[in-house]
Each structure stands twice: as C-alpha cells, then as structure tokens.
Design an enzyme around this catalytic site. Structure first.
Site, PDB file in Angstrom:
ATOM      1  N   ASN A 103       8.222  39.108   6.292  1.00 33.51           N
ATOM      2  CA  ASN A 103       8.021  38.538   4.956  1.00 33.51           C
ATOM      3  C   ASN A 103       7.316  37.198   5.129  1.00 33.51           C
ATOM      4  O   ASN A 103       7.930  36.227   5.568  1.00 33.51           O
ATOM      5  CB  ASN A 103       9.392  38.352   4.274  1.00 33.51           C
ATOM      6  CG  ASN A 103       9.269  37.635   2.933  1.00 33.51           C
ATOM      7  OD1 ASN A 103       8.159  37.407   2.437  1.00 33.51           O
ATOM      8  ND2 ASN A 103      10.402  37.263   2.360  1.00 33.51           N
ATOM      9  N   TRP A 104       6.041  37.173   4.789  1.00 36.94           N
ATOM     10  CA  TRP A 104       5.254  35.947   5.001  1.00 36.94           C
ATOM     11  C   TRP A 104       5.504  34.894   3.934  1.00 36.94           C
ATOM     12  O   TRP A 104       5.013  33.774   4.045  1.00 36.94           O
ATOM     13  CB  TRP A 104       3.763  36.300   5.061  1.00 36.94           C
ATOM     14  CG  TRP A 104       3.329  36.778   6.418  1.00 36.94           C
ATOM     15  CD1 TRP A 104       4.125  37.355   7.386  1.00 36.94           C
ATOM     16  CD2 TRP A 104       2.011  36.718   6.975  1.00 36.94           C
ATOM     17  NE1 TRP A 104       3.376  37.656   8.501  1.00 36.94           N
ATOM     18  CE2 TRP A 104       2.078  37.274   8.274  1.00 36.94           C
ATOM     19  CE3 TRP A 104       0.788  36.267   6.499  1.00 36.94           C
ATOM     20  CZ2 TRP A 104       0.964  37.377   9.109  1.00 36.94           C
ATOM     21  CZ3 TRP A 104      -0.329  36.364   7.326  1.00 36.94           C
ATOM     22  CH2 TRP A 104      -0.240  36.914   8.619  1.00 36.94           C
ATOM     23  N   LYS A 105       6.223  35.275   2.884  1.00 39.24           N
ATOM     24  CA  LYS A 105       6.492  34.327   1.787  1.00 39.24           C
ATOM     25  C   LYS A 105       5.167  33.711   1.318  1.00 39.24           C
ATOM     26  O   LYS A 105       4.151  34.392   1.304  1.00 39.24           O
ATOM     27  CB  LYS A 105       7.529  33.296   2.227  1.00 39.24           C
ATOM     28  CG  LYS A 105       8.777  33.971   2.812  1.00 39.24           C
ATOM     29  CD  LYS A 105       9.923  33.049   3.057  1.00 39.24           C
ATOM     30  CE  LYS A 105      11.099  33.850   3.629  1.00 39.24           C
ATOM     31  NZ  LYS A 105      12.318  33.077   3.775  1.00 39.24           N
ATOM     32  N   GLU A 160      20.629  39.483   3.566  1.00 41.95           N
ATOM     33  CA  GLU A 160      20.133  38.168   3.949  1.00 41.95           C
ATOM     34  C   GLU A 160      21.086  37.094   3.431  1.00 41.95           C
ATOM     35  O   GLU A 160      21.000  36.698   2.253  1.00 41.95           O
ATOM     36  CB  GLU A 160      18.736  37.929   3.357  1.00 41.95           C
ATOM     37  CG  GLU A 160      17.686  38.903   3.832  1.00 41.95           C
ATOM     38  CD  GLU A 160      16.282  38.299   3.759  1.00 41.95           C
ATOM     39  OE1 GLU A 160      15.590  38.345   4.777  1.00 41.95           O
ATOM     40  OE2 GLU A 160      15.898  37.756   2.712  1.00 41.95           O
ATOM     41  N   HIS A 174      14.651  39.126  -3.484  1.00 41.45           N
ATOM     42  CA  HIS A 174      14.853  38.128  -2.428  1.00 41.45           C
ATOM     43  C   HIS A 174      15.577  36.925  -3.031  1.00 41.45           C
ATOM     44  O   HIS A 174      15.336  36.562  -4.191  1.00 41.45           O
ATOM     45  CB  HIS A 174      13.495  37.707  -1.842  1.00 41.45           C
ATOM     46  CG  HIS A 174      13.644  36.914  -0.584  1.00 41.45           C
ATOM     47  ND1 HIS A 174      14.001  35.584  -0.593  1.00 41.45           N
ATOM     48  CD2 HIS A 174      13.506  37.264   0.711  1.00 41.45           C
ATOM     49  CE1 HIS A 174      14.074  35.150   0.660  1.00 41.45           C
ATOM     50  NE2 HIS A 174      13.776  36.149   1.475  1.00 41.45           N
ATOM     51  N   GLY A 178      11.271  36.184   8.405  1.00 39.64           N
ATOM     52  CA  GLY A 178      10.404  35.224   7.742  1.00 39.64           C
ATOM     53  C   GLY A 178       9.541  34.493   8.749  1.00 39.64           C
ATOM     54  O   GLY A 178       8.521  35.006   9.217  1.00 39.64           O
ATOM     55  N   GLY A 179       9.942  33.297   9.113  1.00 35.44           N
ATOM     56  CA  GLY A 179       9.143  32.413   9.967  1.00 35.44           C
ATOM     57  C   GLY A 179       8.610  33.072  11.226  1.00 35.44           C
ATOM     58  O   GLY A 179       7.438  32.884  11.586  1.00 35.44           O
ATOM     59  N   SER A 237      16.861  33.908   9.862  1.00 37.83           N
ATOM     60  CA  SER A 237      16.697  33.264  11.174  1.00 37.83           C
ATOM     61  C   SER A 237      16.675  34.245  12.337  1.00 37.83           C
ATOM     62  O   SER A 237      17.101  33.916  13.445  1.00 37.83           O
ATOM     63  CB  SER A 237      17.778  32.198  11.392  1.00 37.83           C
ATOM     64  OG  SER A 237      17.645  31.166  10.436  1.00 37.83           O
ATOM     65  N   GLU A 245      15.112  33.917  -2.727  1.00 41.13           N
ATOM     66  CA  GLU A 245      14.210  32.865  -3.223  1.00 41.13           C
ATOM     67  C   GLU A 245      13.694  33.211  -4.621  1.00 41.13           C
ATOM     68  O   GLU A 245      13.436  32.314  -5.427  1.00 41.13           O
ATOM     69  CB  GLU A 245      13.061  32.655  -2.217  1.00 41.13           C
ATOM     70  CG  GLU A 245      13.574  31.919  -0.977  1.00 41.13           C
ATOM     71  CD  GLU A 245      12.828  32.228   0.306  1.00 41.13           C
ATOM     72  OE1 GLU A 245      11.720  32.786   0.246  1.00 41.13           O
ATOM     73  OE2 GLU A 245      13.387  31.921   1.383  1.00 41.13           O
ATOM     74  N   GLY A 282      15.918  30.517   7.125  1.00 44.32           N
ATOM     75  CA  GLY A 282      15.133  29.343   7.490  1.00 44.32           C
ATOM     76  C   GLY A 282      15.946  28.182   8.048  1.00 44.32           C
ATOM     77  O   GLY A 282      15.444  27.067   8.135  1.00 44.32           O
TER      78      GLY A 282
END
Ligand code: 13P
Length: 268
Positions: free
Chosen positions: A31-33, A184, A114, A250-251, A229, A116, A190
C-alpha cells in the site's frame, strides 16, 4: 506424496491438490498510500522483473499511477490495485473515483476501510460495506481492513471491535475470490511497533472463526493479511503465525529491494 498442481491464474487464491485439499496462496500487498510520482515507476519495473515465486504480488499505488503501472506489469506476476473507491457507479461526486474506473485503469484489487480513511474521512462500516459491493460489481477483489486503536487494545476490547467491523463492513456474498481481509492494528501502522506473535494469532484465528460462522466452508480460503510495520526483518516470523496468509505493507513496499525480501519470505 502430495503433488502440487500448477497454479491456474494470477488471482487464484489457493492451490488445490489431487486429494481435494487446498493451500491458500500468500499475498504480498504493498500500500503506497499518498507516495509515488512517475519517477517511482522504476521500482515497479524492478519488481516486475524479479523471478516469479508462489506468492501473489500486489502493489496499490496512488490512483495517478495505476494505469502506467498496470501497463508495465502486464504479463508479469505483479498485480496492481487501488486504495479506495466510491460506493456509487458514477455521478456528481467531485474528486471521487468509481470502482469501474479503477478496473478500467487496470486495477484488480481495491483496499477498503483502511484506518487512515476511517480516520481522515470518517468512513463508517456501513459505507465500507457499500464500497465493497461496488468493488465486486466492477470485478475488483476487496481488501477490507479492520483493526483496533491502542486504547481499545488496552481496554481489552480488541476482539469485540474486530468482530463488529467484520460483521458490518463485509457484505453477504463474500468468496475467496472477491474478498481479502487485512488486520491492521492502528497503533502498529508506521510506528515500528508490532503485536506479539501470540496476539496476531489470536486475532487471525478469531477472524477465521468469525468468517466461517457466517460464510461456511468458503471462509477457509479467504486470505487474511497482517499489516502494521511489517518489514524484511519481521516478515518471516509473522508469516509463520497461524491464519496469516500474507501482509499489507506500507513503508517497506515503496522500495523494490525491501519489498522483494518480503515477497521472498512470504513465498517460503
Ligand atoms: P506500515 O507498513 O508503513 O506500518 O503501514 C501499514 C499499512 O497501513 C498498510 O496498509
């Protein structure tokens, strides 16, 4: 000796054996957000050129990159997805994107609910349920996200929260082909913090049981991802936890080099 049959297609969520047994294929989903410009297409070219593993690989970039990435990844093992869609098919919704538009751009999956989006945009379980129906109508597989806040974990209500989110966000009609669920924990996203392996197992076993109670046998084939994470250093042990069928990353999905390590560990 069980002989593994060839995987029949990129979206086949499980492998079947001659005895009628099955094994869920792991899914490495990035997920590149809100990250990535045209320059990031080099990362996708690298991913697409990696030797194929048995792990399904998915990247969900910002919507601006979906079409270009889908073209690059055509005839490769890398699938492209989106991060959200509108619940309606079309209409007066300035700035929104429909599931059908995403499909036309080359998306195969869409992440829905999600935390977010639940947080930044006040998305409710009911809205996520409607978006999931929209995704299915457009032939997209929905990755429905659930997860507790730190406060809820401290209060001991994690399973109640997850149960309520699963019940209200997932419509009737779920199958192993049209649904993936991602757990999640909000406090793990993150932050570099992850639940204990025991805590992940508890939630994933609970999700499997909850889906089985509602959907019967098909729930055994629905992939359950862990997200929060996940990185090249912890993926192997998380992947070994019962009922963890992959990761929503993510990251660590932004750089092909890191994500390749995650794909490789999940493919073991
Ligand atoms: P991180 O892997 O950066 O913690 O993000 C997880 C996530 O939110 C994926 O959807």
């Amino acid at each position: 000796m069980i002989q593994i049959l060839p995987v029949t297609g990129p979206k086949e969520p499980y492998k079947t054996y001659p005895e009628g047994e099955f094994m869920r294929r792991k899914l490495a989903a990035g997920n590149w957000k809100m990250n990535g410009l045209l320059a990031s297409l080099t990362e996708i070219k690298t991913l697409a050129s990696l030797p194929q593993t048995d792990c399904e690989v998915l990247i969900c970039p910002p919507v601006t990159l979906i079409h270009a990435m889908a073209e690059i990844c055509q005839d490769t093992a890398v699938l492209i997805g989106a991060q959200d869609c509108h619940a309606a098919e079309c209409g007066a919704h300035t700035g929104d994107i429909s599931a059908q538009m995403l499909h036309e751009a080359g998306a195969k999956y869409v992440i829905l609910g999600h935390s977010e989006r639940r947080g930044d945009h006040g998305e409710s379980d009911e809205l996520i349920r409607q978006k999931t129906l929209a995704a299915w109508s457009a032939d997209l597989t929905a990755i429905v996200c659930v997860g507790e806040s730190e406060q809820q974990r401290l209060e001991g209500t994690t399973l109640d929260i997850i149960g309520a989110q699963l019940a209200a966000s997932i419509p009737d009609g779920a199958t192993a082909e049209n649904l993936v669920v991602a757990y999640e924990p909000i406090w793990a996203i993150g932050t570099g913090r992850v639940p204990t392996l025991g805590d992940i197992a508890q939630v994933h076993d609970f999700m499997r049981k909850t889906l089985s109670n509602r959907f019967g046998d098909i729930a055994a084939n629905v992939r359950l991802l862990y997200g929060g994470s996940m990185n090249p250093g912890n993926v192997a042990e998380i992947s070994g936890v019962s009922n963890v069928d992959g990761g929503l990353v993510g990251g660590a999905s932004l750089k092909a080099q890191d994500f390749a390590k995650i794909i490789s560990a999940l493919g073991q």
